[in-house]
Design a protein around this motif. Structure first.
Motif, PDB file in Angstrom:
ATOM      1  N   LYS A 141       0.812  -1.203   0.000  1.00  0.00           N
ATOM      2  CA  LYS A 141       0.000   0.000   0.000  1.00  0.00           C
ATOM      3  C   LYS A 141       0.862   1.278   0.000  1.00  0.00           C
ATOM      4  O   LYS A 141       1.738   1.446   0.845  1.00  0.00           O
ATOM      5  N   SER A 142       0.590   2.140  -0.967  1.00  0.00           N
ATOM      6  CA  SER A 142       1.111   3.511  -0.884  1.00  0.00           C
ATOM      7  C   SER A 142      -0.079   4.379  -0.482  1.00  0.00           C
ATOM      8  O   SER A 142      -1.216   4.031  -0.773  1.00  0.00           O
ATOM      9  N   SER A 143       0.186   5.505   0.188  1.00  0.00           N
ATOM     10  CA  SER A 143      -0.987   6.215   0.701  1.00  0.00           C
ATOM     11  C   SER A 143      -1.060   7.668   0.258  1.00  0.00           C
ATOM     12  O   SER A 143      -0.051   8.319  -0.035  1.00  0.00           O
ATOM     13  N   ILE A 144      -2.293   8.124   0.178  1.00  0.00           N
ATOM     14  CA  ILE A 144      -2.577   9.458  -0.323  1.00  0.00           C
ATOM     15  C   ILE A 144      -1.922  10.508   0.565  1.00  0.00           C
ATOM     16  O   ILE A 144      -1.462  11.540   0.066  1.00  0.00           O
ATOM     17  N   GLU A 145      -1.803  10.217   1.860  1.00  0.00           N
ATOM     18  CA  GLU A 145      -1.194  11.180   2.784  1.00  0.00           C
ATOM     19  C   GLU A 145       0.274  11.425   2.426  1.00  0.00           C
ATOM     20  O   GLU A 145       0.797  12.518   2.663  1.00  0.00           O
ATOM     21  N   ASP A 146       0.959  10.414   1.903  1.00  0.00           N
ATOM     22  CA  ASP A 146       2.365  10.566   1.492  1.00  0.00           C
ATOM     23  C   ASP A 146       2.476  10.938   0.015  1.00  0.00           C
ATOM     24  O   ASP A 146       3.561  10.822  -0.576  1.00  0.00           O
ATOM     25  N   GLY A 147       1.377  11.316  -0.598  1.00  0.00           N
ATOM     26  CA  GLY A 147       1.404  11.648  -2.028  1.00  0.00           C
ATOM     27  C   GLY A 147       1.659  10.428  -2.894  1.00  0.00           C
ATOM     28  O   GLY A 147       2.078  10.554  -4.040  1.00  0.00           O
ATOM     29  N   PHE A 148       1.425   9.228  -2.331  1.00  0.00           N
ATOM     30  CA  PHE A 148       1.596   7.961  -3.068  1.00  0.00           C
ATOM     31  C   PHE A 148       3.046   7.654  -3.406  1.00  0.00           C
ATOM     32  O   PHE A 148       3.337   7.043  -4.429  1.00  0.00           O
ATOM     33  N   GLN A 149       3.977   8.082  -2.562  1.00  0.00           N
ATOM     34  CA  GLN A 149       5.380   7.712  -2.788  1.00  0.00           C
ATOM     35  C   GLN A 149       5.565   6.209  -2.596  1.00  0.00           C
ATOM     36  O   GLN A 149       4.663   5.510  -2.133  1.00  0.00           O
ATOM     37  N   LEU A 150       6.749   5.692  -2.971  1.00  0.00           N
ATOM     38  CA  LEU A 150       7.033   4.262  -2.819  1.00  0.00           C
ATOM     39  C   LEU A 150       6.908   3.879  -1.348  1.00  0.00           C
ATOM     40  O   LEU A 150       7.479   4.551  -0.487  1.00  0.00           O
ATOM     41  N   PRO A 151       6.176   2.805  -1.034  1.00  0.00           N
ATOM     42  CA  PRO A 151       6.075   2.391   0.372  1.00  0.00           C
ATOM     43  C   PRO A 151       7.466   2.029   0.904  1.00  0.00           C
ATOM     44  O   PRO A 151       8.369   1.725   0.114  1.00  0.00           O
ATOM     45  N   PRO A 152       7.655   2.059   2.228  1.00  0.00           N
ATOM     46  CA  PRO A 152       8.966   1.756   2.800  1.00  0.00           C
ATOM     47  C   PRO A 152       9.508   0.442   2.249  1.00  0.00           C
ATOM     48  O   PRO A 152       8.759  -0.534   2.118  1.00  0.00           O
ATOM     49  N   ILE A 153      10.784   0.421   1.910  1.00  0.00           N
ATOM     50  CA  ILE A 153      11.365  -0.731   1.233  1.00  0.00           C
ATOM     51  C   ILE A 153      11.242  -1.991   2.100  1.00  0.00           C
ATOM     52  O   ILE A 153      11.136  -3.103   1.567  1.00  0.00           O
ATOM     53  N   GLU A 154      11.208  -1.808   3.420  1.00  0.00           N
ATOM     54  CA  GLU A 154      11.057  -2.970   4.314  1.00  0.00           C
ATOM     55  C   GLU A 154       9.701  -3.652   4.103  1.00  0.00           C
ATOM     56  O   GLU A 154       9.593  -4.873   4.204  1.00  0.00           O
ATOM     57  N   SER A 155       8.684  -2.842   3.816  1.00  0.00           N
ATOM     58  CA  SER A 155       7.352  -3.435   3.604  1.00  0.00           C
ATOM     59  C   SER A 155       7.336  -4.250   2.309  1.00  0.00           C
ATOM     60  O   SER A 155       6.530  -5.171   2.154  1.00  0.00           O
ATOM     61  N   ILE A 156       8.219  -3.889   1.373  1.00  0.00           N
ATOM     62  CA  ILE A 156       8.340  -4.710   0.157  1.00  0.00           C
ATOM     63  C   ILE A 156       9.081  -6.010   0.497  1.00  0.00           C
ATOM     64  O   ILE A 156       8.637  -7.098   0.142  1.00  0.00           O
ATOM     65  N   ARG A 157      10.192  -5.889   1.217  1.00  0.00           N
ATOM     66  CA  ARG A 157      10.984  -7.077   1.585  1.00  0.00           C
ATOM     67  C   ARG A 157      10.134  -8.117   2.299  1.00  0.00           C
ATOM     68  O   ARG A 157      10.261  -9.320   2.072  1.00  0.00           O
ATOM     69  N   GLU A 158       9.249  -7.648   3.160  1.00  0.00           N
ATOM     70  CA  GLU A 158       8.400  -8.562   3.937  1.00  0.00           C
ATOM     71  C   GLU A 158       7.481  -9.405   3.057  1.00  0.00           C
ATOM     72  O   GLU A 158       7.035 -10.464   3.470  1.00  0.00           O
ATOM     73  N   LYS A 159       7.183  -8.879   1.868  1.00  0.00           N
ATOM     74  CA  LYS A 159       6.222  -9.573   1.002  1.00  0.00           C
ATOM     75  C   LYS A 159       6.887 -10.625   0.105  1.00  0.00           C
ATOM     76  O   LYS A 159       6.199 -11.366  -0.598  1.00  0.00           O
ATOM     77  N   ILE A 160       8.217 -10.629   0.090  1.00  0.00           N
ATOM     78  CA  ILE A 160       8.901 -11.549  -0.827  1.00  0.00           C
ATOM     79  C   ILE A 160       8.835 -12.984  -0.301  1.00  0.00           C
ATOM     80  O   ILE A 160       9.162 -13.241   0.849  1.00  0.00           O
ATOM     81  N   THR A 161       8.368 -13.890  -1.179  1.00  0.00           N
ATOM     82  CA  THR A 161       8.300 -15.313  -0.840  1.00  0.00           C
ATOM     83  C   THR A 161       9.086 -16.087  -1.900  1.00  0.00           C
ATOM     84  O   THR A 161       9.664 -15.485  -2.821  1.00  0.00           O
ATOM     85  N   ASN A 162       9.074 -17.407  -1.779  1.00  0.00           N
ATOM     86  CA  ASN A 162       9.784 -18.192  -2.812  1.00  0.00           C
ATOM     87  C   ASN A 162       9.001 -18.251  -4.122  1.00  0.00           C
ATOM     88  O   ASN A 162       9.465 -18.820  -5.104  1.00  0.00           O
ATOM     89  N   LYS A 163       7.827 -17.627  -4.131  1.00  0.00           N
ATOM     90  CA  LYS A 163       7.061 -17.560  -5.382  1.00  0.00           C
ATOM     91  C   LYS A 163       7.195 -16.195  -6.068  1.00  0.00           C
ATOM     92  O   LYS A 163       6.707 -15.996  -7.184  1.00  0.00           O
ATOM     93  N   THR A 164       7.832 -15.250  -5.388  1.00  0.00           N
ATOM     94  CA  THR A 164       7.955 -13.909  -5.956  1.00  0.00           C
ATOM     95  C   THR A 164       8.928 -13.923  -7.129  1.00  0.00           C
ATOM     96  O   THR A 164      10.059 -14.382  -6.993  1.00  0.00           O
TER      97      THR A 164
END
Lengths: 398, 398
Positions: A141-164
């Motif tokens: 999720k990127s949010s309107i309050e941040d002007g839709f900037q890239l979400p924190p890179i850690e939140s991306i890392r957390e989503k990586i699985t062996n299927k990514t």
């Protein structure tokens, strides 16, 4: 008896197009409708594109090569070199619109059940392409309050699985208009490198950048040249959306060759439109300069008018020709429909795309809409006036 | 590191196009190549198609409706009514070529792992579309000795499982040129009805029928109107293969609406070519009459020349502009490549499509090729002479 497949049922309705029947009804009832739902510019297609089609010398409208005409691929390579991208004709596969570029890429690099991470909100049809390819979109999720900037890179890392298999961005972004910074692009570079992923980059709005913002292409990133797959289209660049000419660009020829196998099955992209595109690459800079000045004027007007409406939250997008804003309503989907079915000012109304369809996470974007500023400033004034009046009258206003 | 998906690896190379690099090399080496591999007619695209494109009045080449222009769908309905088909504009979805019509249909009615029964040999790209859709083609063998007629209906019944969703035919047939009889169509009608299946019918060669043979469309069958899905294209009809305009036709609107969701994701078919198609429907009958006379002459010549070659087995096809013949060689794939790389007569050679790629069953069609009779009679004479000489010289001849 079962008629349709689950896949047929799963295919999402496009939030950009699903309200069209209500708009058609409004028009049939004699109302005027301002279309802010779709990125269909009113800008004229340049003569450079149209002239060779009007002078078409093609006695047999024959199949072309599956990868597109070589002369066109060479011309597009020239075009990319102007943006300091190291692109040769061999790095380019011509597709039937940017849509096909995305589907072929997903199918070439992903198996059924594999995952692609995408910041949301994202271009809604990515959902449909994922259903077609049988792959899963994992949103961050990127949010309107941040002007839709890239979400924190850690939140991306957390989503990586062996299927990514890949991260996908749209830059400048549809629907938010956000333009990713150099630091954000470098962060993406690192995460792709660390996790052996592809970076899919949809850059169809490359030219549409305002306020001197710099567009950093994923093709400019060093050390991940074989991980970057650029998805592109002439639709917006030359205001030729109906031409259905797109392209896959990558230095990774294994990807290009695999995508070409899908291309061979469908034989070739449209021959006549390719002729227009080849000439359009020589469209003079002055055409784009005028277009950008016009869009900047429209954006400035649109943002300032929206911000004048009580309860509306509107970032100031730096690129593309869309914005996502928050409205003071219970349900933007219902509101957008109500505007077409129940509301008008002087027998005119306006159409927006409910933003919930641009999110993969259920419940997000419920009070947001995407608005395309593709109309002239007069029509923008009239349509945002109608929106402001509608917000006053809507029974579900907050 | 794994780059590509299994799906990318699984995508079959098109037997029609896979030898193209060898042909390109032959041309680069100064040889003349006769292209009998691909169904690209040399027939001129009619002026009815080209004129409105040369006089294009489209200041903005905009997105069209996802289902195609309504005016075009109305015009196509008129066209089908001439063939005594009960077709209205609402029964038609315009697609980007016949290819997209097939993919959308497979996805709309089949889930991943479902099965479609197809008589083999069949149009090779059905294999690729099945890989893309994640569905399985179950072949039933038709044989050259029977002129590629429909296999016994019992052999079809035996293949039906709880995963079978459809039977698919191409009529007139590509690659065999076979035209299904009334009795065969009635047998298909019954099996579809008995087993609750769809009948997918690819009829892009409708006009190309010789010797007074009657073309029975699946759309003519009674009592299975909601089970028939016709896949069509303007490519061959108006010699406009590069135009990429096809269509799905069905009285089953659940199917049409589901396919439309896939259509919405890719936005629209090419706008400019649709303009040409709409006018092309009024192409005078005399155009087709001349074309059919020309093709019949070519077929007669092609068949008689092939039958003169010792060891060649060649049926006499009643439709389309292809034939599959058996050659006295160890491996038709190797032979077709050898013709391009190692053989020429007066510095000219010829290209055919190895037929193994038109079968789904491994090992079938190994000594067969598909030949398209899309060249003028002079070129047919020259190219079949080269074939005859090549068969004498080929090291792997039988």
């Amino acid at each position: 008896m079962k008629i349709l497949s689950n896949r047929g049922h799963d295919m999402p309705s496009s939030p950009i197009r699903k309200l069209v029947p209500f708009a058609d009804k409004a028009v049939a009832d004699g109302k005027h409708v301002y279309y802010l739902n779709i990125g269909q510019p009113d800008i004229k297609t340049p003569e450079t594109f149209l002239n060779p089609i009007k002078n078409l010398d093609m006695p047999v409208v024959a199949y072309g090569p599956s990868a597109g005409f070589l002369s066109l691929r060479k011309k597009f390579a020239e075009y990319y070199q102007r943006f300091n991208m190291d692109v040769e004709a061999d790095d380019i596969l011509i597709t039937t619109g940017g849509s096909e570029a995305i589907i072929f890429t997903l199918m070439a690099i992903m198996d059924i059940g594999d995952e692609v991470i995408i910041p949301e909100p994202f271009y809604t049809n990515y959902n449909g392409f994922a259903v077609q390819a049988g792959v899963n979109v994992v949103p961050i999720k990127s949010s309107i309050e941040d002007g839709f900037q890239l979400p924190p890179i850690e939140s991306i890392r957390e989503k990586i699985t062996n299927k990514t298999r890949a991260i996908m961005i749209c830059n400048p972004n549809n629907p938010t208009g956000y333009v990713y910074s150099k630091a954000e692009m470098e962060a993406l570079r690192q995460i792709v490198l660390d996790n052996n992923l592809f970076l899919l980059t949809d850059e169809v709005y490359r030219e549409f950048v305002y306020d001197g913002a710099e567009h950093i292409s994923a093709m400019h990133l060093k050390g991940i040249e074989d991980r970057v797959i650029m998805l592109d289209s002439v639709s917006k660049r030359y205001s030729a959306c109906g031409a259905r000419i797109g392209m896959i660009v990558s230095k990774n020829h294994e990807v290009i060759e695999s995508a070409l196998k899908f291309g061979m099955a469908r034989l070739c992209p449209p021959s006549i439109e390719q002729v227009g595109c080849e000439a359009a690459v020589d469209t003079p800079d002055s055409y784009f300069e005028e277009v950008i000045i016009e869009y900047k004027k429209r954006r400035d007007l649109m943002v300032s008018l929206l911000r004048e409406i009580p309860g509306v939250v509107c970032p100031n997008p730096k690129g593309a020709f869309y914005l996502v804003c928050k409205l003071p309503v219970d349900d933007a989907d219902k509101f957008a429909q109500w505007m077409l079915t129940d509301f008008s000012v002087n027998n005119a109304t306006m159409m927006m795309a409910p933003a919930n369809g641009f999110y993969a996470t259920e419940g997000l974007g419920k009070d947001e809409v995407r608005i395309a500023y593709v109309l002239n400033t007069d029509d923008i004034k009239k349509s945002i006036h109608i929106l402001a009046e509608g917000l006053k009258a809507y029974p579900g206003k907050l």
